[in-house]
Write a protein that holds these residues in place. Structure first.
Motif, PDB file in Angstrom:
ATOM      1  N   HIS A  74       0.873  -1.182   0.000  1.00  0.00           N
ATOM      2  CA  HIS A  74       0.000   0.000   0.000  1.00  0.00           C
ATOM      3  C   HIS A  74       0.908   1.229   0.000  1.00  0.00           C
ATOM      4  CE1 HIS A  74      -3.880   1.980   1.773  1.00  0.00           C
ATOM      5  NE2 HIS A  74      -3.093   2.926   1.271  1.00  0.00           N
ATOM      6  N   VAL A  75       0.943   1.957  -1.127  1.00  0.00           N
ATOM      7  CA  VAL A  75       1.857   3.087  -1.296  1.00  0.00           C
ATOM      8  C   VAL A  75       1.100   4.395  -1.111  1.00  0.00           C
ATOM      9  CG1 VAL A  75       3.503   4.226  -2.820  1.00  0.00           C
ATOM     10  CG2 VAL A  75       3.176   1.743  -2.971  1.00  0.00           C
ATOM     11  N   HIS A 102      -2.321   4.932  -3.045  1.00  0.00           N
ATOM     12  CA  HIS A 102      -3.176   5.862  -2.284  1.00  0.00           C
ATOM     13  C   HIS A 102      -2.796   7.277  -2.724  1.00  0.00           C
ATOM     14  CE1 HIS A 102      -5.634   5.936   1.662  1.00  0.00           C
ATOM     15  NE2 HIS A 102      -5.887   7.033   0.965  1.00  0.00           N
ATOM     16  N   TRP A 103      -3.634   7.871  -3.557  1.00  0.00           N
ATOM     17  CA  TRP A 103      -3.305   9.136  -4.230  1.00  0.00           C
ATOM     18  C   TRP A 103      -3.743  10.319  -3.365  1.00  0.00           C
ATOM     19  CZ3 TRP A 103      -0.338   9.017  -8.451  1.00  0.00           C
ATOM     20  CH2 TRP A 103      -0.160  10.195  -9.169  1.00  0.00           C
ATOM     21  N   CYS A 111      -8.455   7.424  -4.197  1.00  0.00           N
ATOM     22  CA  CYS A 111      -8.430   8.879  -4.283  1.00  0.00           C
ATOM     23  C   CYS A 111      -9.341   9.426  -3.192  1.00  0.00           C
ATOM     24  CB  CYS A 111      -8.899   9.335  -5.662  1.00  0.00           C
ATOM     25  SG  CYS A 111      -8.043  10.783  -6.267  1.00  0.00           S
ATOM     26  N   THR A 112      -8.951  10.559  -2.608  1.00  0.00           N
ATOM     27  CA  THR A 112      -9.621  11.019  -1.395  1.00  0.00           C
ATOM     28  C   THR A 112     -10.908  11.794  -1.653  1.00  0.00           C
ATOM     29  OG1 THR A 112      -8.188  12.977  -1.349  1.00  0.00           O
ATOM     30  CG2 THR A 112      -7.472  11.056  -0.082  1.00  0.00           C
ATOM     31  N   SER A 113     -11.182  12.142  -2.893  1.00  0.00           N
ATOM     32  CA  SER A 113     -12.450  12.797  -3.224  1.00  0.00           C
ATOM     33  C   SER A 113     -12.729  12.612  -4.708  1.00  0.00           C
ATOM     34  CB  SER A 113     -12.410  14.299  -2.897  1.00  0.00           C
ATOM     35  OG  SER A 113     -11.574  14.992  -3.809  1.00  0.00           O
ATOM     36  N   ILE A 126     -12.240   6.982  -1.444  1.00  0.00           N
ATOM     37  CA  ILE A 126     -12.254   6.754   0.001  1.00  0.00           C
ATOM     38  C   ILE A 126     -11.584   7.961   0.647  1.00  0.00           C
ATOM     39  CG2 ILE A 126     -11.601   5.259   1.918  1.00  0.00           C
ATOM     40  CD1 ILE A 126     -11.367   2.937  -0.013  1.00  0.00           C
ATOM     41  N   PRO A 127     -12.325   8.795   1.358  1.00  0.00           N
ATOM     42  CA  PRO A 127     -11.725  10.003   1.940  1.00  0.00           C
ATOM     43  C   PRO A 127     -10.770   9.674   3.077  1.00  0.00           C
ATOM     44  CG  PRO A 127     -13.989   9.756   2.679  1.00  0.00           C
ATOM     45  CD  PRO A 127     -13.769   8.697   1.637  1.00  0.00           C
TER      46      PRO A 127
END
Length: 371
Positions: free
Chosen positions: A87-88, A109-110, A140-142, A162-163
């Motif tokens: 998990h990067v 994980h951007w 992506c967080t949003s 996934i925020p």
């Protein structure tokens, strides 16, 4: 299930990504997933922190904000076989490059595009594209950031929204209330309404416009900006030139911020570019039920966190008058304030680390169950 996270800072150092990732790693281990962290530090060693293990790797040099370490490469190759998944946390060029050659499945994980290092990015881009091609999923967080990132073009079908999330337990320490700066305490004792903003004092944060908003806010209101950075003295001078010393206060850096958020009335993030990819501090303000004011920055996740007209107001960037009007409107209407406050507390539930962690666990299972 065993998962190795590749990050930047090692505990107890905390940037925005680290605040989230440490909470996530702690939660994953509580759920029976062996999740460890490979990160960069002053020397190479293995240690435990908040229920997870981390491998600190001595950093040799930092190239345009990107840490480089021979031990990071060596340690990764020696331990990757123990894990089911890599998990990067991006951006992190060295971690991204070594994951290209990993024998394991990879989650990207951007957290943000590479923004400032334009020349270096020109040469790095081919490796980034190989990394994104290798990744099984890209968190992506949003949706705003996923849909507008040019660096993710061609890979959006791998995207999972996934925020970021936080552990609410960290907000329950009342000791933070005792660490407030003198000027903040003085304003509270005078009965002033406080509009709080927190962050590094750099251009993209838009603090100059929040300072200017001080000209238009009501007399019973003060703006407090907590943080340090290259623009500290520039902003101080701006406050002086605008004769706003009785309305706008820069406190400098604070060791803890929970007490400030808990004791303010409104939280404002006036950023002007999508360098503000998410704004995790907004989630902290939601926990305390603080109405939010954010700016309508194209592609930023700020306004995924802050829902316009529900948890606060979204106003145009670079607009001091719009900021002041939003401040005055919220503080001048008790019913509106209470509605925003209750909605903020309800909104926080989506960002609790248990909810975020469970979604990430489901993603892990989905990836590992594929042939």
């Amino acid at each position: 299930m065993r998962v190795l996270h590749l990050g930047k800072l090692c505990p107890p150092k905390e940037g925005g990504i680290e605040v989230f990732s440490y909470d996530l790693l702690e939660y994953l281990n509580l759920k029976g997933i062996k999740a460890d962290l490979l990160c960069f530090g002053d020397k190479t060693f293995k240690e435990s922190y908040k229920g997870f293990d981390f491998y600190s790797c001595k950093m040799n040099i930092k190239l345009n904000s990107a840490p480089l370490s021979l031990d990071f490469i060596k340690l990764f190759k020696s331990i990757e076989k123990k894990y089911d998944l890599i998990h990067v946390h991006s951006p992190n060029p060295l971690a991204e490059v070594i994951s290209i050659f990993s024998i394991k499945k990879v989650v990207a994980h951007w957290h943000s595009d590479i923004v400032k290092q334009k020349l270096t990015y020109f040469f790095y881009k081919p490796f980034q594209q190989m990394y994104l091609k290798k990744a099984d999923k890209i968190i992506c967080t949003s949706p705003q950031y996923l849909n507008t990132s040019k660096q993710l073009e061609g890979f959006r079908d791998k995207g999972a929204i996934i925020p970021l999330g936080l552990n609410p337990r960290k907000f329950e320490d009342n000791q933070n209330d005792k660490n407030l700066k003198e000027e903040f305490e003085k304003l509270k004792n005078e009965g002033k309404k406080i509009v709080l903003s927190i962050g590094r004092l750099v251009e993209y944060k838009g603090f100059e416009y929040l300072v200017e908003a001080g000209k238009y806010i009501n007399d019973n209101t003060a703006i407090v900006i907590v943080g340090d950075g290259p623009l500290f003295h520039v902003l101080k001078e701006k406050v002086k030139n605008l004769e706003l010393e009785d309305k706008v206060f820069l406190t400098g850096r604070a060791d803890t911020i929970n007490g400030y958020i808990k004791n303010c009335d409104i939280f404002c993030l006036p950023s002007i570019t999508r360098n503000e990819a998410f704004g995790l501090v907004l989630v902290e303000a939601l926990y305390f039920g603080k109405p939010l004011i954010t700016t309508d920055v194209y592609g930023s996740g700020m306004n995924y966190v802050n829902q316009n007209g529900i948890t606060g107001f979204v106003v145009p960037p670079r607009n001091p008058i719009a900021l002041a009007e939003a401040i005055n409107k919220i503080l001048g209407d008790a019913n509106l304030y209470n509605n925003f406050s209750q909605n903020a507390k309800e909104r926080f539930k989506e960002f609790e680390i248990s909810n975020i962690g469970n979604r990430i666990i489901d993603l892990y299972k989905e990836i590992l169950n594929r042939p």
